[in-house]
Design a protein around this motif. Structure first.
Motif, short mmCIF file in Angstrom:
data_model
loop_
_atom_site.label_atom_id
_atom_site.label_comp_id
_atom_site.label_asym_id
_atom_site.label_seq_id
_atom_site.Cartn_x
_atom_site.Cartn_y
_atom_site.Cartn_z
N SER A 134 0.58 -1.25 0.48
CA SER A 134 0.00 -0.07 0.21
C SER A 134 1.15 1.70 -0.09
CB SER A 134 -1.10 -0.06 1.12
OG SER A 134 -1.75 1.18 1.25
N PRO A 135 0.37 2.41 -1.19
CA PRO A 135 1.52 3.68 -1.35
C PRO A 135 1.66 4.52 0.66
CG PRO A 135 -0.22 4.01 -2.90
CD PRO A 135 -0.38 2.10 -1.44
N ARG A 136 0.62 3.88 1.12
CA ARG A 136 0.03 4.76 2.75
C ARG A 136 0.67 3.47 3.69
NH1 ARG A 136 -4.14 7.39 4.75
NH2 ARG A 136 -3.03 8.21 6.42
N GLY A 137 0.18 2.58 3.17
CA GLY A 137 0.32 2.10 4.99
C GLY A 137 1.94 0.61 4.95
N GLY A 138 2.39 0.80 3.85
CA GLY A 138 3.71 -0.19 3.18
C GLY A 138 2.42 -1.85 2.70
N ILE A 139 3.48 -2.86 3.58
CA ILE A 139 2.89 -4.35 3.05
C ILE A 139 2.42 -4.56 3.81
CG2 ILE A 139 3.44 -6.26 3.16
CD1 ILE A 139 6.36 -5.69 2.29
N TYR A 140 0.66 -5.03 3.37
CA TYR A 140 0.06 -5.79 4.48
C TYR A 140 -0.87 -7.00 3.66
CZ TYR A 140 -1.77 -0.65 6.26
OH TYR A 140 -1.94 -0.01 7.14
N TRP A 141 -0.90 -8.06 4.93
CA TRP A 141 -0.70 -9.31 4.01
C TRP A 141 -2.90 -9.74 3.85
CZ3 TRP A 141 3.48 -11.05 2.66
CH2 TRP A 141 4.72 -11.23 3.22
N GLU A 142 -2.25 -10.27 3.12
CA GLU A 142 -4.01 -10.75 2.89
C GLU A 142 -4.36 -11.93 4.09
OE1 GLU A 142 -6.26 -13.10 -1.02
OE2 GLU A 142 -4.93 -14.05 -0.15
N ASP A 143 -4.19 -12.24 4.75
CA ASP A 143 -4.99 -13.16 5.22
C ASP A 143 -5.27 -12.01 6.69
OD1 ASP A 143 -2.29 -13.01 6.97
OD2 ASP A 143 -2.28 -15.15 6.34
N GLU A 144 -4.32 -10.24 6.37
CA GLU A 144 -5.27 -10.20 8.18
C GLU A 144 -5.88 -8.46 7.44
OE1 GLU A 144 -0.91 -8.67 9.21
OE2 GLU A 144 -1.28 -10.70 11.15
N THR A 145 -5.56 -8.59 6.16
CA THR A 145 -5.93 -6.92 5.59
C THR A 145 -7.10 -7.69 4.46
OG1 THR A 145 -3.82 -6.03 6.51
CG2 THR A 145 -5.44 -4.74 5.18
N TYR A 146 -6.63 -7.85 4.21
CA TYR A 146 -7.61 -8.35 2.69
C TYR A 146 -8.41 -9.67 3.02
CZ TYR A 146 -4.24 -4.42 1.49
OH TYR A 146 -4.06 -3.95 1.28
N PHE A 147 -9.23 -10.13 3.58
CA PHE A 147 -10.03 -11.52 3.81
C PHE A 147 -11.50 -11.16 4.12
CE2 PHE A 147 -8.53 -10.35 7.83
CZ PHE A 147 -9.84 -10.93 8.56
N ASP A 148 -11.91 -10.04 4.62
CA ASP A 148 -13.27 -10.20 5.37
C ASP A 148 -13.85 -10.06 4.39
OD1 ASP A 148 -15.52 -9.79 6.95
OD2 ASP A 148 -13.84 -8.38 8.50
N ARG A 149 -15.06 -10.83 4.06
CA ARG A 149 -16.45 -10.65 3.52
C ARG A 149 -17.88 -10.16 4.00
NH1 ARG A 149 -16.12 -13.37 -1.07
NH2 ARG A 149 -14.03 -15.10 -1.13
#
Length: 311
Positions: free
Chosen positions: A68-83
């Protein structure tokens, strides 16, 4: 990591699912968070410009992540998993009367229960507006400095999301899903919610149902998309309340509109109706903007000025 699946299951277990008859006015408010199949995340596609995959990082343990340009590296299983998607129906909602669906896109560093329901009081603002409306709010990047739209970058995907929302709202209220499929929509975006909002406007998803757009300190980019949409949809309304954080983006919208001979008011509108265009300055801090902008509870204030849909 917090097990959000357990939280969702708990909310579902305690939610009030009324045995409402067709067209019955609801005697109590309903608010629940449910998992959607057509959700913004997980997202396994490319960035909108096609330059690289969204998940551009692979850890030593095989985990996949996004830079992420602002937040750095985010992991899918922590940040991009929630439906998860929040569905809320105010007390007194009557599906037999003219009604609208309010779709709310949260900003960075947010979760649905803690921020949209709690801190920003979005559910209570919709209810207090007196509008015969239901609320739909999807979870984007969870608790992260990231405005990515995920699957909502894909043309047509938001329409699938809204079709699933109609099914969920039908289960909550006892009304037919077809009623919600046909309801006009008001799109509201705060802060980083600008990115999915702009994507939806650019893609033309549900354009025939979109009554208008409300932005709350949200023009951090894509001013050209917003200005173009305003110019092409003069029968819809567009209002943007902003502070110092997004002042430059709103100034760009105003300039682009002026170049096309379109005037945007600087005064709060008396009504939200076809052709209303207003860009409203405020000196309130960005983090407070959903509950205190040029007025207290600005979302409630705006929705109360949408006539023809009284509860």
């Amino acid at each position: 990591m917090v097990d959000r699946r357990a939280i969702v299951a708990g909310l579902l277990a305690t939610a009030a699912f009324p045995a409402a008859s067709q067209g019955a006015r609801l005697h109590k408010a309903i608010s629940t968070i449910v998992p959607f199949k057509a959700s913004p995340f997980p997202y396994r596609g490319k960035l909108p410009d096609g330059s690289a995959p969204f998940l551009d990082v692979t850890g030593a343990d095989g985990r996949r992540g996004h830079t992420s340009p602002r937040g750095g590296i985010y992991w899918e299983d922590e940040t991009y998993f929630d439906r998860s998607t929040l569905l809320a129906v105010p007390k007194g909602f009557d599906p037999a009367k003219p009604a609208v669906i309010v779709v709310f896109f949260h900003g960075n560093g947010a979760t649905l229960q803690r921020d949209v329901v709690g801190r920003q009081r979005v559910v209570s603002q919709v209810e207090a507006s007196g509008l015969n409306a239901v609320l739909v709010a999807p979870q984007f990047a969870s608790n992260a400095q990231d405005s990515s739209a995920g699957n909502f970058w894909t043309p047509g995907y938001f329409a699938s999301f809204m079709a699933e929302a109609a099914q969920g709202l039908a289960k909550l209220t006892g009304a037919q899903a077809a009623k919600f499929d046909a309801m006009p929509v008001v799109l509201v975006a705060y802060s980083g919610g600008y990115n999915p909002a702009a994507s939806i406007l650019r893609n033309g998803d549900i354009s025939g149902r979109l009554l208008g757009v409300i932005l709350l300190d949200a023009v951090f980019d894509e001013a050209d998309i917003f200005a173009s949409w305003i110019a092409q949809h003069r029968k819809s309304f567009f209002v943007s309340a902003y502070g110092k954080s997004s002042a430059s983006g709103n100034a760009e919208i105003r300039q682009l509109l002026v170049s096309q001979g379109i005037n945007a008011s600087s005064d709060p509108p008396r009504r939200l109706e076809a052709g209303t265009i207003a860009l409203l300055a405020s000196d309130v801090a960005h983090d407070m903007f959903v509950t205190r902008a040029f007025v207290g509870n600005p979302l409630q204030w705006f929705l109360s000025r949408l006539h023809g849909f009284a509860r």
